[in-house]
Design an enzyme around this catalytic site. Structure first.
Site, PDB file in Angstrom:
ATOM      1  N   ARG A  74      36.503 -17.911  21.750  1.00 30.90           N
ATOM      2  CA  ARG A  74      37.177 -17.022  20.773  1.00 30.90           C
ATOM      3  C   ARG A  74      38.211 -17.356  19.909  1.00 30.90           C
ATOM      4  O   ARG A  74      38.318 -16.884  18.610  1.00 30.90           O
ATOM      5  CB  ARG A  74      37.525 -15.574  21.487  1.00 30.90           C
ATOM      6  CG  ARG A  74      37.951 -14.499  20.285  1.00 30.90           C
ATOM      7  CD  ARG A  74      38.077 -13.241  20.924  1.00 30.90           C
ATOM      8  NE  ARG A  74      38.809 -12.979  22.037  1.00 30.90           N
ATOM      9  CZ  ARG A  74      40.172 -12.933  22.207  1.00 30.90           C
ATOM     10  NH1 ARG A  74      40.756 -13.281  21.095  1.00 30.90           N
ATOM     11  NH2 ARG A  74      40.547 -12.718  23.384  1.00 30.90           N
ATOM     12  N   LYS A 101      24.926 -21.884   3.997  1.00 26.28           N
ATOM     13  CA  LYS A 101      24.049 -22.522   2.629  1.00 26.28           C
ATOM     14  C   LYS A 101      24.367 -24.230   2.951  1.00 26.28           C
ATOM     15  O   LYS A 101      23.867 -24.617   3.824  1.00 26.28           O
ATOM     16  CB  LYS A 101      24.737 -21.864   1.489  1.00 26.28           C
ATOM     17  CG  LYS A 101      25.202 -20.426   1.676  1.00 26.28           C
ATOM     18  CD  LYS A 101      23.939 -19.681   1.775  1.00 26.28           C
ATOM     19  CE  LYS A 101      23.887 -18.074   1.657  1.00 26.28           C
ATOM     20  NZ  LYS A 101      25.152 -17.570   2.396  1.00 26.28           N
TER      21      LYS A 101
END
Ligand code: PLP
Length: 384
Positions: free
Chosen positions: A50, A201
């Site tokens: 985390r 992307k």
């Protein structure tokens, strides 16, 4: 091995562990939540997934910073995690943000709804009109936020002026550079403080993970990391390894996509039945000169309108065979969509039309297929 200075070499070598772990040429996945360590004085440095502090995170942070020629990098669970956490880290209730008037839909919603609810004010700016910005400042303005190329009209704001203006007025300059990738534009070299990416992307490029990045000044990236550690928007190590692998071919993919998109844009511009093409690589684009000065390539996304309006657009898309009919950009597959029905469907219609995102606009994210095959496919779709 010392990384070379050119971006193609950095993609392969920058940030990699030396010596390589057990000699492994490809970075192994450290699928371990916990690490036995000696005392670590700062909580945020404890190796724990985390906290984005595993070996898989460390390699990516160093590589991304090297690619953007910036001081520090941080990966996040998604592009939106990078954007929302960065904005929340730079602004507090009562603060004010100057923000470009045409934004990715998720960012638009987050700023206009969620930040507003927290008492963070915003004013839209025309990123082309640097003379108008000073009049919009207040004594609580803390940051200015823009995108490298707007989606889906591919407009290019006066980016050099944004970084200069931020410096002159003590603001943090933030830019979402997803559409350019560091192959085409490196905002930190132009003075931007924080560069944000949806790694979903181009940086990953294979449409198989969601990830984001925050890259820039070490002090500011550190601030974002503290907030991210508590909000929990970390990137899973397995996704880290996929992003790491995708990055290695970034230059090959993006340069090919630059060339292919330019050829398709030029072909569309001269094709019968095509009303208008938006691509910053075309001489006809209103920001072509600025884009040529700033960028080393114009990217793989373009948009266009056909004679015959929305009905013709729908028929064209229906008649193509190679592109996938879906949202998103930057993968190896060509993707086609009508933003009015997908990425910008949530936007108020009047706002959408004011920005030029008409119902008949088609957006294309060019993949790495043969350009000639794509053009033949589009030619058939235009004729039918
Ligand atoms: N920024 C831009 C320019 C985008 O196009 C997108 C997604 O389409 C995002 C940010 C959000 O990225 P993600 O889906 O990885 O959260």
């Amino acid at each position: 091995m010392k990384p070379g200075t050119r971006i193609e070499t950095k993609l392969i070598h920058a940030g990699e562990p030396e010596p390589r772990i057990e000699g492994a040429v490809a970075m192994p996945v450290f699928q371990s939540t916990l690490y036995e360590t000696a005392h670590v004085p700062d909580y945020h440095d404890i190796p724990y997934i985390r906290l984005n502090t595993t070996p898989n995170h460390a390699v990516l942070h160093a590589k991304l910073a090297a690619l953007e020629n910036a001081e520090a990098g941080l990966v996040t669970a998604s592009g939106m995690a990078a954007i929302s956490t960065s904005l929340l880290s730079m602004l507090k209730p009562g603060d004010h943000l100057l923000v470009q008037d045409c934004l990715y839909g998720g960012t638009f919603d987050f700023i206009t709804r969620d930040l507003s609810e927290l008492g963070i004010q915003y004013t839209f700016i025309d990123a082309n009109d640097s003379g108008s910005w000073a009049g919009l400042l207040s004594d609580r303005t803390r940051a200015i936020y823009v995108e490298t190329m707007t989606n889906p009209l591919l407009q290019v704001g006066d980016l050099a002026a944004v970084a200069r203006f931020a410096r002159e007025h003590g603001l943090v300059s933030m830019i979402d550079s997803t559409f350019a990738s560091p192959i085409n534009f490196r905002p930190a070299e132009h003075g931007f403080d924080l560069v944000l990416h949806s790694c979903t992307k181009y940086l990953n490029g294979h449409s198989d993970i969601v990830a984001g990045a925050v890259i820039g000044r070490r002090d500011l990236v550190g601030k974002v990391k503290h907030k991210l550690d508590l909000l929990g928007g970390c990137l899973d190590p397995h996704a880290c390894v996929l992003l790491h692998r995708g990055l290695k071919t970034l230059a090959l993919r993006v340069r090919y996509q630059n060339e292919s998109a330019l050829k398709i844009a030029r072909w569309l511009e001269t094709s019968k039945g095509v009303k208008r093409v938006n691509y910053a690589g075309l001489e006809s684009h209103p920001h072509h000169t600025r884009a040529r000065e700033l960028f080393s390539g114009f990217g793989g996304v373009l948009s266009f309108q056909l004679e015959g309006g929305a009905e013709a657009a729908a028929r064209f898309i229906e008649n193509t065979t190679l592109p996938f009919r879906t949202v998103s950009v930057g993968g190896v597959e060509t993707l086609i969509t009508r933003p009015a029905l997908s990425s910008h469907a949530e936007m108020d219609e009047a706002d959408r039309l004011r920005l030029g995102i008409t119902d008949d606009l088609i957006r294309l994210s060019v993949g790495v297929e043969a350009t000639e095959d794509l053009i033949e496919d589009f030619e058939r779709a235009l004729q039918s």
